[in-house]
Design a protein around this motif. Structure first.
Motif, PDB file in Angstrom:
ATOM      1  N   ILE A 121      -7.703  18.011  23.678  1.00  0.00           N
ATOM      2  CA  ILE A 121      -8.390  16.779  24.078  1.00  0.00           C
ATOM      3  C   ILE A 121      -9.789  16.822  23.448  1.00  0.00           C
ATOM      4  CG2 ILE A 121      -9.279  15.450  26.026  1.00  0.00           C
ATOM      5  CD1 ILE A 121      -7.078  16.762  27.747  1.00  0.00           C
ATOM      6  N   PRO A 122     -10.142  15.828  22.624  1.00  0.00           N
ATOM      7  CA  PRO A 122     -11.472  15.856  21.997  1.00  0.00           C
ATOM      8  C   PRO A 122     -12.576  15.686  23.048  1.00  0.00           C
ATOM      9  CG  PRO A 122     -10.030  14.211  20.961  1.00  0.00           C
ATOM     10  CD  PRO A 122      -9.358  14.650  22.222  1.00  0.00           C
ATOM     11  N   GLY A 123     -13.750  16.184  22.724  1.00  0.00           N
ATOM     12  CA  GLY A 123     -14.893  16.006  23.631  1.00  0.00           C
ATOM     13  C   GLY A 123     -14.985  17.127  24.649  1.00  0.00           C
ATOM     14  N   VAL A 124     -16.004  16.976  25.516  1.00  0.00           N
ATOM     15  CA  VAL A 124     -16.330  18.038  26.471  1.00  0.00           C
ATOM     16  C   VAL A 124     -15.616  17.778  27.800  1.00  0.00           C
ATOM     17  CG1 VAL A 124     -18.233  19.178  27.683  1.00  0.00           C
ATOM     18  CG2 VAL A 124     -18.577  18.315  25.361  1.00  0.00           C
ATOM     19  N   CYS A 125     -15.093  18.837  28.405  1.00  0.00           N
ATOM     20  CA  CYS A 125     -14.452  18.724  29.728  1.00  0.00           C
ATOM     21  C   CYS A 125     -15.520  18.373  30.770  1.00  0.00           C
ATOM     22  CB  CYS A 125     -13.791  20.046  30.079  1.00  0.00           C
ATOM     23  SG  CYS A 125     -13.007  20.039  31.701  1.00  0.00           S
ATOM     24  N   PRO A 126     -15.175  17.563  31.783  1.00  0.00           N
ATOM     25  CA  PRO A 126     -16.149  17.263  32.853  1.00  0.00           C
ATOM     26  C   PRO A 126     -16.696  18.510  33.549  1.00  0.00           C
ATOM     27  CG  PRO A 126     -14.233  15.833  33.035  1.00  0.00           C
ATOM     28  CD  PRO A 126     -13.922  16.820  31.950  1.00  0.00           C
ATOM     29  N   CYS A 127     -16.004  19.652  33.454  1.00  0.00           N
ATOM     30  CA  CYS A 127     -16.524  20.867  34.096  1.00  0.00           C
ATOM     31  C   CYS A 127     -17.672  21.460  33.294  1.00  0.00           C
ATOM     32  CB  CYS A 127     -15.418  21.896  34.328  1.00  0.00           C
ATOM     33  SG  CYS A 127     -15.038  22.965  32.927  1.00  0.00           S
ATOM     34  N   GLY A 128     -17.883  20.977  32.052  1.00  0.00           N
ATOM     35  CA  GLY A 128     -19.049  21.379  31.277  1.00  0.00           C
ATOM     36  C   GLY A 128     -18.862  22.578  30.372  1.00  0.00           C
ATOM     37  N   THR A 129     -17.652  23.133  30.334  1.00  0.00           N
ATOM     38  CA  THR A 129     -17.458  24.335  29.524  1.00  0.00           C
ATOM     39  C   THR A 129     -17.469  24.024  28.031  1.00  0.00           C
ATOM     40  OG1 THR A 129     -15.986  26.206  29.095  1.00  0.00           O
ATOM     41  CG2 THR A 129     -14.931  24.116  29.591  1.00  0.00           C
ATOM     42  N   SER A 130     -17.798  25.042  27.232  1.00  0.00           N
ATOM     43  CA  SER A 130     -17.669  24.864  25.783  1.00  0.00           C
ATOM     44  C   SER A 130     -16.305  25.338  25.293  1.00  0.00           C
ATOM     45  CB  SER A 130     -18.794  25.595  25.046  1.00  0.00           C
ATOM     46  OG  SER A 130     -18.963  26.889  25.557  1.00  0.00           O
ATOM     47  N   LEU A 131     -15.448  25.753  26.220  1.00  0.00           N
ATOM     48  CA  LEU A 131     -14.070  26.090  25.838  1.00  0.00           C
ATOM     49  C   LEU A 131     -13.305  24.810  25.542  1.00  0.00           C
ATOM     50  CD1 LEU A 131     -13.302  28.771  28.581  1.00  0.00           C
ATOM     51  CD2 LEU A 131     -13.860  29.171  26.167  1.00  0.00           C
ATOM     52  N   LYS A 132     -12.261  24.932  24.714  1.00  0.00           N
ATOM     53  CA  LYS A 132     -11.440  23.768  24.401  1.00  0.00           C
ATOM     54  C   LYS A 132     -10.532  23.428  25.586  1.00  0.00           C
ATOM     55  CE  LYS A 132     -11.151  24.213  19.398  1.00  0.00           C
ATOM     56  NZ  LYS A 132     -10.228  24.023  18.263  1.00  0.00           N
ATOM     57  N   THR A 133      -9.988  22.214  25.568  1.00  0.00           N
ATOM     58  CA  THR A 133      -9.027  21.808  26.603  1.00  0.00           C
ATOM     59  C   THR A 133      -7.717  21.421  25.926  1.00  0.00           C
ATOM     60  OG1 THR A 133     -10.872  20.861  27.844  1.00  0.00           O
ATOM     61  CG2 THR A 133      -8.650  20.336  28.613  1.00  0.00           C
ATOM     62  N   LEU A 134      -6.664  22.160  26.211  1.00  0.00           N
ATOM     63  CA  LEU A 134      -5.338  21.805  25.708  1.00  0.00           C
ATOM     64  C   LEU A 134      -4.699  20.859  26.716  1.00  0.00           C
ATOM     65  CD1 LEU A 134      -3.155  22.493  23.474  1.00  0.00           C
ATOM     66  CD2 LEU A 134      -2.224  24.131  25.121  1.00  0.00           C
ATOM     67  N   GLU A 135      -4.334  19.667  26.247  1.00  0.00           N
ATOM     68  CA  GLU A 135      -3.702  18.705  27.158  1.00  0.00           C
ATOM     69  C   GLU A 135      -2.437  19.323  27.760  1.00  0.00           C
ATOM     70  OE1 GLU A 135      -3.618  14.195  26.306  1.00  0.00           O
ATOM     71  OE2 GLU A 135      -1.621  14.892  25.770  1.00  0.00           O
ATOM     72  N   ARG A 136      -2.107  18.914  29.002  1.00  0.00           N
ATOM     73  CA  ARG A 136      -0.890  19.436  29.625  1.00  0.00           C
ATOM     74  C   ARG A 136       0.295  19.310  28.684  1.00  0.00           C
ATOM     75  NH1 ARG A 136      -1.523  16.097  34.789  1.00  0.00           N
ATOM     76  NH2 ARG A 136      -3.425  17.114  35.469  1.00  0.00           N
ATOM     77  N   VAL A 137       0.964  20.413  28.436  1.00  0.00           N
ATOM     78  CA  VAL A 137       2.123  20.391  27.548  1.00  0.00           C
ATOM     79  C   VAL A 137       3.290  19.764  28.298  1.00  0.00           C
ATOM     80  CG1 VAL A 137       3.812  21.893  26.418  1.00  0.00           C
ATOM     81  CG2 VAL A 137       1.367  22.336  26.159  1.00  0.00           C
ATOM     82  N   ALA A 138       3.932  18.776  27.680  1.00  0.00           N
ATOM     83  CA  ALA A 138       4.989  18.061  28.405  1.00  0.00           C
ATOM     84  C   ALA A 138       6.299  18.029  27.632  1.00  0.00           C
ATOM     85  CB  ALA A 138       4.545  16.639  28.719  1.00  0.00           C
ATOM     86  N   GLY A 139       6.411  18.840  26.593  1.00  0.00           N
ATOM     87  CA  GLY A 139       7.688  18.786  25.886  1.00  0.00           C
ATOM     88  C   GLY A 139       7.806  19.807  24.781  1.00  0.00           C
TER      89      GLY A 139
END
Ligand code: ZN
Length: 426
Positions: free
Chosen positions: A310-328
């Motif tokens: 997911i592009p951009g910063v997570c609302p939790c403020g981390t600089s770690l990346k966010t992988l969208e929930r894998v659904a398939g």
């Protein structure tokens, strides 16, 4: 909203405990660990000595990773011992996975004691997202064998100061609901379909939970919502597979996707057809490289899962990346009638119907037409109403297919990932 506990943990692991975690620091660490891993694999693993022959010998930047060849599930099936970088005397745990590939042989994954310690360490910090010291945590995953997922999770919870109650997968929902009350459980970890079975069996809510963690299979919104409403709790999703060392990532309080073990695993998203690296935001295959494993490191392992960052910063403020929930999964989409269908599509449609407790799906070919056969277990006696609702949902989802719905008394809950079974002869 509190920041994911993975951030300070990763900062510590990369030697930056006293300063805010930056992508530049993390990527410099990842590059250094990547070089060490490639060097180890080249020197010690006969498979990688051959596979990496001709590949660039010294990476000057992380992007150079894309010049290295992939490792596939078939590579692990064919000659797993050739991937080992230690003698078998140093292997503490071997995991054999059921075959779903073309060769018929099964995948075997090998872990040293240090490799397993990395998993426990991640489980400990990951669980601290949703568990505190003093909590009582019911583990509905296999845990009797030393080194199994439930066993490592129990060790990790002990280090957190929580009490682990190892139960194993759900086979009798009523007995497990009784156990939740009797043992004053605060947190439950289990497979989405098992947790839904518990929630739908729960006639009236008798005990609120603090949180629930879904593990080992994809979770649809209908299951998540049902679980949260039943126990008035926060539900979190975990992403992992044996090849990752069980744990891969876990959601933060924002619960919009996973933060990943970026000091232990380097994730990429690649184009399904060309294998080219894709930018954040684009969907492709999830690929990872182990950065800290010694027994059986994996370089650019193709998971078969479809996902995106997911592009951009997570609302939790981390600089770690966010992988969208894998659904398939790549091979999870099957052509049906005039459309295509995945088990996730069926989960969304069927589990949204309040009486559906579990179902199984298979495809047959009859009178030159595709026929989708659904066996459905209900939490109520409303067979006629539910069958009508299912038929309506399916008609909206795919055309040119016949539908056969059988209401059955029970469908065994298994640990296997749920799939659409294709029985059509080709
Ligand atoms: Zn977050």
């Amino acid at each position: 909203m509190k920041c994911t506990p993975l951030e300070p943990w990763i900062a510590r692991k990369i030697g930056r405990a006293n300063s805010p975690l930056t992508r530049a620091d993390l990527e410099a660490y990842q590059l250094q660990k990547l070089r060490v891993t490639i060097d180890l694999a080249r020197k010690k693993s006969p498979f990688y000595r051959q596979r990496l022959d001709g590949a660039p010998s010294d990476l000057s930047r992380l992007a150079g990773l894309t010049h290295l060849p992939f490792t596939t599930a078939d590579d692990i099936r064919n000659e797993p011992l050739q991937l080992l970088c230690v003698s078998q005397d140093h292997i503490q745990r071997v995991v054999t996975l059921d075959s779903s590939g073309t060769t018929g042989s099964r995948k075997r994954l090998y872990f040293t004691q240090d490799d397993q310690e990395l998993t426990i360490d991640f489980f400990c910090v990951g669980m601290s997202t949703l568990t505190n010291a003093g909590d009582r945590v019911l583990i509905l995953l296999p845990g009797q064998t030393p080194g199994s997922v439930g066993d490592l999770l129990a060790i990790a919870l002990g280090r957190l100061g929580a009490t682990a109650i190892k139960h194993g997968p759900v086979s009798d929902p009523v007995a497990v609901l009784d156990l939740i009350c009797r043992e004053n459980v605060d947190v439950v970890v289990g497979v989405p379909a098992h947790l839904l079975a518990l929630a739908r069996q729960q006639v009236q809510s008798v005990r609120k939970l603090k949180s629930v963690l879904f593990a080992t299979d994809y979770v649809c919104d209908a299951i998540r919502d049902t679980v949260q409403n039943t126990w008035q709790c926060m539900a979190f999703d975990h992403y992992g597979m044996t090849e990752m060392g069980l744990g891969g990532g876990v959601e933060c309080d924002a619960r919009r996707g996973y933060h990943l073990r970026e000091a232990d695993l380097l994730f990429e998203i690649v184009d399904l057809a060309s294998g080219a690296a894709l930018p954040d935001g684009a969907y492709g295959e999830v690929v990872f490289t182990t950065l800290t494993r010694h027994g059986m490191p994996l370089i650019r392992y193709r998971t078969g899962d479809i996902g995106r960052f997911i592009p951009g910063v997570c609302p939790c403020g981390t600089s770690l990346k966010t992988l969208e929930r894998v659904a398939g999964r790549i091979n999870g989409r099957v052509p049906v009638g005039n459309d295509t269908l995945t088990i996730a599509d069926l989960d969304r449609a069927l589990f949204a119907i309040g009486d559906v407790m579990n179902f199984s799906a298979s495809l047959i070919r009859e009178n030159q037409r595709d026929c989708l056969c659904l066996e459905v277990q209900l939490a109520s006696e409303n067979a006629a109403t539910v069958s009508r609702s299912i038929a309506q949902s399916m008609a909206a989802m795919c055309s040119g297919v016949d539908l056969r719905i059988s209401i059955v008394n029970s469908i065994p809950l298994t640990m296997a990932k749920r799939v659409i079974v294709d029985r059509r002869s080709r």
